[in-house]
Scaffold this motif. Structure first.
Motif: not given
Length: 68
Positions: A45-58
């Motif tokens: 959850e922490v990773l997801w909330e603090n990742s930019p859209k490009s990292e979320k897509e990855e």
């Protein structure tokens, strides 16, 4: 007693180095114990909330490919 598990987990790992965080993640995975899943979920959850859209897509691509 009102225990917020999410806050307790975050408190337990706050300030940890990358090596300590990796050890925590690896220990949770290697143990295979279900009781470790909430902790991994909070870290995700922490990773997801603090990742930019490009990292979320990855992350989503990696998950999708790993679950085929």
């Amino acid at each position: 007693m009102d225990l917020n598990l999410r806050n307790a987990i975050i408190s337990n790992v706050s300030g940890n180095s990358q090596e300590e965080l990796e050890a925590t993640i690896m220990d949770a995975i290697k143990s295979g114990e279900e009781k470790m899943l909430p902790g991994l979920g909070v870290l995700f959850e922490v990773l997801w909330e603090n990742s930019p859209k490009s990292e979320k897509e990855e992350i989503l691509t990696t998950l999708e490919n790993s679950l085929k």
